[in-house]
Scaffold this active site. Structure first.
Site, PDB file in Angstrom:
ATOM      1  N   ASP A   1      35.241  32.363 -18.140  1.00 14.91           N
ATOM      2  CA  ASP A   1      36.442  31.156 -18.563  1.00 14.91           C
ATOM      3  C   ASP A   1      37.822  31.626 -18.342  1.00 14.91           C
ATOM      4  OD1 ASP A   1      34.705  29.049 -18.959  1.00 14.91           O
ATOM      5  OD2 ASP A   1      34.423  29.416 -21.418  1.00 14.91           O
TER       6      ASP A   1
ATOM      7  N   HIS B   1      29.184  29.936 -13.933  1.00 16.14           N
ATOM      8  CA  HIS B   1      28.892  31.024 -15.038  1.00 16.14           C
ATOM      9  C   HIS B   1      27.546  31.695 -14.514  1.00 16.14           C
ATOM     10  CE1 HIS B   1      32.151  30.743 -17.739  1.00 16.14           C
ATOM     11  NE2 HIS B   1      31.759  29.389 -18.017  1.00 16.14           N
TER      12      HIS B   1
ATOM     13  N   HIS C   1      30.812  23.675 -13.590  1.00 15.24           N
ATOM     14  CA  HIS C   1      31.400  24.717 -14.569  1.00 15.24           C
ATOM     15  C   HIS C   1      30.447  26.022 -14.894  1.00 15.24           C
ATOM     16  CE1 HIS C   1      34.549  26.483 -17.418  1.00 15.24           C
ATOM     17  NE2 HIS C   1      33.418  26.548 -18.239  1.00 15.24           N
ATOM     18  N   GLU C   2      29.570  25.179 -15.599  1.00 20.93           N
ATOM     19  CA  GLU C   2      28.450  25.895 -16.088  1.00 20.93           C
ATOM     20  C   GLU C   2      27.629  27.032 -14.750  1.00 20.93           C
ATOM     21  OE1 GLU C   2      28.416  27.001 -18.980  1.00 20.93           O
ATOM     22  OE2 GLU C   2      29.603  25.607 -19.781  1.00 20.93           O
TER      23      GLU C   2
END
Length: 902
Positions: free
Chosen positions: A164, A157, A153-154
């Site tokens: 998000d 980014h 998830h990170e």
């Protein structure tokens, strides 16, 4: 009014500012995970990092159609950690090549991971920040899901610039007359409930002002439902294994992904990210990938060799400036216990000092005495490089991880291309400094490929660029180092006056260094309490034309005033440096960053200045950038933290602005920051479910410190930069009151976010996608009475659409701007507004047939202590927890109380 200022001097060569991470076939390599020196030794962290990356590798492989995985990762441990299985670090350092850090957080932030993102949709982020608590506390996996999933998830980014898909501030929105939860995709089934003080569930109440659920309302998920997206919404759900695709993307959801990108995360990854070309061309692997391979490395004692050009073209002011800057480096910058060697080169190369350990001020002064003072001969760079590498090999037989600071006038007599490959292969970090704007390209190549910096300071006598360049050549371990406070110069025959502010976080080993061109000036420096220091308190080096004042002990906090009188016309410069007062109290610092790696003038550059204290943003500061070309043209910009134009997020302590007035050649950038009428503060922080009981606090006297970045050259493809259209509006909002529509946005400029646009075109539709993809087909709003305001101003306008807006109707709005050359901006973000009249039981709130035994929830509020439960449904891991406007948790308990995460 507090007008204390310091400035940040940045030079930029837009050649290599990438993360260092790259794809080798299907595998990511050069992934560096650096543990800060602030973190006490705990070898379990190494194991937990390996577990996280290994699990994340397989998760990533499945998430992107079995195309990519993590192939190699390096873990950099702090220099004070003890161990026999740590190998010597090469180019890895905490502040340079890594983008994944393990560091203690400010206690107000909690333990949550986040990714620092400066830029636009698809742009790489700055770093991922994990805390030791998050990695070592296994119970947190019950709250957030597996660490491997959160890592991916990170990673999305950081690497691909996506955002998000939840929104803690707007967890619900109106859609087709009903109420929806902000999520992607809509295929994820949710139910709405409030949790009472006794722990039971009840129907949600409706806010009569918004016709949406009140703040106490939460939405719950069926744990057994089958849906595989999306990682940017809910990686903790077991069934989630991929990113939201275009055919399932929820365009209506008021989340950051739609605001910034207005397309599915999958589309951004494959069409806009740094890996877009590779991902489209890569074939899926035929079988699951092998586990990642790991190296654990450590950077111990710093070893540096100065390789200094003394050829004929360095004669005159250049050799003196080199001596002055190297003296500043040896006396004030290089750390204790570091080892330093000195080599000079011209027609031949010679060793002025073998590796010497910096153990005292006497050692420093002895090295300064050896610096070269005379120039003459050819510029045989290869001889200098070879001699410097030999010096570095004296301590342990190799140059791995050691540093070279290579200063030259830029043009080689010999063929430097012959020796560059071996220098790169040596494993040394090579910083190159060139006075010439036509420096041999191999100098930039050496710096880029070894993790060093290429700097191109000018040699004007009123410039401190070489001094600042040397001061910037540090290898951070995550601790708090020397803080430059001021660096300024002028040509005058009169007084040269100013103020330097010393806040409470700095003050140790404070020094004032004055350099004069011709004649010894009169110098007066006054402390905040009124004590005056004159030449009798200072050391004067006649040969170097420098005057130095070292403040004993800890310098007084407050404003220091300097007055320097030149009795004849000459150049004067002042450099002030200081160190943190306490090792465990971080200073307020600024980090500067440019968004591009190359500029030919066809695309604008973005100037960034991040002001923070130990990751905590400093907001409401006045930040001004002065860009000066080598021909003397000056352009001044105010950098803004308003979440509009070039600025990605409001009140995150990152101040940004487009730079469009580019000219050919070398340029310099100064950023000045001041406390704006005493309004500069540390941002209040959001944590999952509530705002911390922590009001914004006023920052100290000084708002930041000095940071020197990399140099840049601009080579325009035409005679002048392109005409840029107004910037895209990204904060459009809409509201319906009766049959009147209220629209708000931040005004763009004539050229991006500067000047004043000529006109607006506003359109609306019942169909979001139609407006998004066919703006001109939307219904036009009459804007003849609307005159755009200056860029950065708040625009507030009301309109009647000449229709009767029925109850339950949702409308969508978008704006384009036009400049005087009829260049149009991109379409703004799509704003939506609904007309919902209060009723006895609004649609979308009933929850028929919900089986509470399959709810996925965790709510642990300290003041209520409700912990019934299985898996937390948080807004994944917030994109920017550090922002005062960042997303909160998916489960909202905004009752103002503190919670477990604080």
């Amino acid at each position: 009014m507090d007008s204390r200022m310091v400035f940040v001097l940045l030079w930029m060569l837009l050649l290599s500012t990438s993360t260092g991470i790259k794809l080798d076939g299907n595998g990511y390599v050069d992934v560096v995970i650096a543990i800060s020196s602030n973190v006490p030794q705990d070898n379990r962290l190494i194991d937990k990092i390996k577990e996280m990356v290994t699990e994340g590798s397989l998760y990533l492989y499945h998430a992107l159609d079995e195309k990519v995985y993590f192939k190699e990762a390096t873990i950099l441990v702090p220099p004070q950690w003890n161990g026999t299985n740590f190998t010597k670090a090469k180019t890895e350092s905490f502040g340079k090549v890594q983008r994944i850090i393990i560091d203690n957080a400010n206690p107000s932030y909690g333990f949550e991971p986040y990714t620092n993102q400066y830029g636009e949709c698809g742009a790489e982020g700055e770093y991922i920040h994990f805390t030791p608590e998050y990695l070592l506390n296994d119970t947190l996996t019950e709250l957030y899901g597996s660490r491997g999933k959160i890592f991916v998830h990170e990673w999305a980014h950081l690497r691909w610039g996506v955002f998000d898909e939840c929104n803690g501030e707007k967890p619900f929105y109106h859609s087709n007359g009903g109420i929806e939860a902000t999520r992607c995709s809509k295929n994820i089934k949710v139910e709405f409930y409030e949790v009472t003080a006794g722990g039971s569930l009840q129907q949600c109440s409706i806010d009569p002002q918004t016709s949406l659920p009140t703040k106490g309302c939460m939405f719950f998920l069926d744990r057994n439902q089958i849906t595989n997206s999306s990682i940017m919404f809910l990686p903790s759900l077991n069934a989630v294994t991929t990113f939201c695709h275009e055919n399932e993307h929820n365009y209506e959801a008021p989340n950051m992904q739609n605001k910034k990108c207005e397309k599915a995360t999958w589309t951004v990854i494959f069409e806009d990210s740094v890996d877009k070309d590779a991902l489209r061309s890569l074939k899926p692997l035929q079988s699951p990938p092998p586990p990642p391979s790991f190296k654990v490395v450590q950077r111990k004692q710093r070893v540096v060799c100065l390789i200094l050009d003394v050829s004929g073209s360095m004669a005159g002011s250049r050799i003196l400036q080199q001596q002055q800057a190297a003296t500043h480096f040896l006396r004030n910058i290089i750390e204790n216990q570091a080892r330093v060697g000195i080599v000079q080169f011209s027609t031949e190369a010679s060793t002025l000092s073998r590796l010497t350990t910096i153990s005292s001020d006497t050692t420093r002064e002895n090295l300064i005495k050896l610096l070269p003072k005379v120039a003459g001969g050819w510029t045989n760079m290869c001889l200098g490089l070879s001699q410097g590498l030999q010096i570095l090999q004296e301590d342990n037989g190799d140059a791995l991880g050691d540093e070279i600071i290579f200063l030259t006038d830029g043009q080689a007599t010999d063929n430097i291309a012959v020796c560059v490959p071996s220098a790169i292969q040596s494993g040394a970090i090579i910083h190159t400094l060139a006075f010439s704007n036509s420096a041999a390209r191999e100098l930039t190549e050496m710096a880029n490929k070894t993790g060093g910096q290429f700097l191109s300071p000018n040699d004007k006598t009123t410039s401190n660029q070489l001094m600042d360049a040397f001061a910037s050549l540090t290898l951070s371990t995550g601790d708090y180092i020397k803080e430059p406070l001021e660096s300024v110069g002028a040509r005058t025959s009169d007084w040269f006056n100013g103020t330097v502010s010393v806040d409470q976080t700095v003050g140790n080993k404070t020094s004032f260094v004055i350099i004069y061109e011709t004649s010894f000036p009169s110098v007066y420096i006054q402390s905040p309490s009124g004590s005056v220091y004159t030449q009798t308190n200072m050391s004067h080096d006649v040969s170097q034309k420098t005057v130095t004042l070292k403040i004993p002990g800890t310098a007084e906090h407050g404003d220091w005033k300097y007055s320097i009188q030149a009795k004849i016309l000459q150049a004067l410069t002042l450099t002030v440096t200081s160190q943190a007062t306490q090792a465990d109290v971080p200073p307020i610092i600024v980090k500067t960053h440019m968004n591009q790696q190359f500029s030919d003038g066809t695309k604008p550059m973005i100037v960034f200045a991040e002001v923070s204290q130990s990751y905590r943003p400093v907001i409401n500061a006045e930040v001004w950038a002065t860009l000066e070309s080598e021909t003397g043209s000056i352009h001044i910009l105010q950098l803004l933290d308003n979440g509009a134009g070039a600025d990605a997020f409001q009140n995150d302590g990152i101040y940004s602005r487009y730079f469009t007035k580019m000219v050919n050649g070398r340029s310099s950038l100064k950023v000045r920051v001041k406390n704006q009428d005493g309004q500069t503060k540390f941002a209040a922080l959001y944590v999952p479910g509530c705002v911390l009981n922590d009001e914004p606090r006023v920052a100290g006297h000084r708002s930041l410190s000095l940071y020197t970045g990399e140099s840049f050259m601009v080579k325009l493809s035409g005679q002048a930069p392109s005409n840029f259209p107004p910037n895209r509006i990204t904060d459009l909002s809409a509201e319906i009151q009766e049959d009147t529509v209220l629209l708000n946005w931040t005004a763009p400029g004539e050229d991006l976010d500067q000047g004043t646009a000529k006109s607006y075109e506003i359109r609306w539709s019942f169909d979001l996608k139609m407006l998004r993809f066919n703006f001109s087909n939307g219904h036009e709003v009459n804007t003849t009475a609307v005159s755009p305001q200056k860029a950065g101003s708040v625009e507030q306008h009301s309109f009647n659409l000449n229709i009767t807006i029925q109850n339950g109707t949702t409308l969508f709005f978008a704006v384009q701007s036009e400049d005087k050359q009829k260049a149009k901006s991109e379409t703004s973000n799509i704003a939506q507004a609904s007309k919902i009249l209060p009723g006895p039981k609004p649609q979308g709130i009933s929850n028929p047939g919900m089986n509470l035994t399959v709810l996925v929830i965790s709510l642990c509020v300290v003041t209520v202590v409700l912990c019934f439960i299985v898996v937390v449904v948080v807004c994944a891991v917030k994109r920017r927890k550090r922002s005062a406007k960042s997303d909160m948790a998916l489960i909202i308990t905004n009752e103002g109380q503190n919670n477990l995460y604080a």
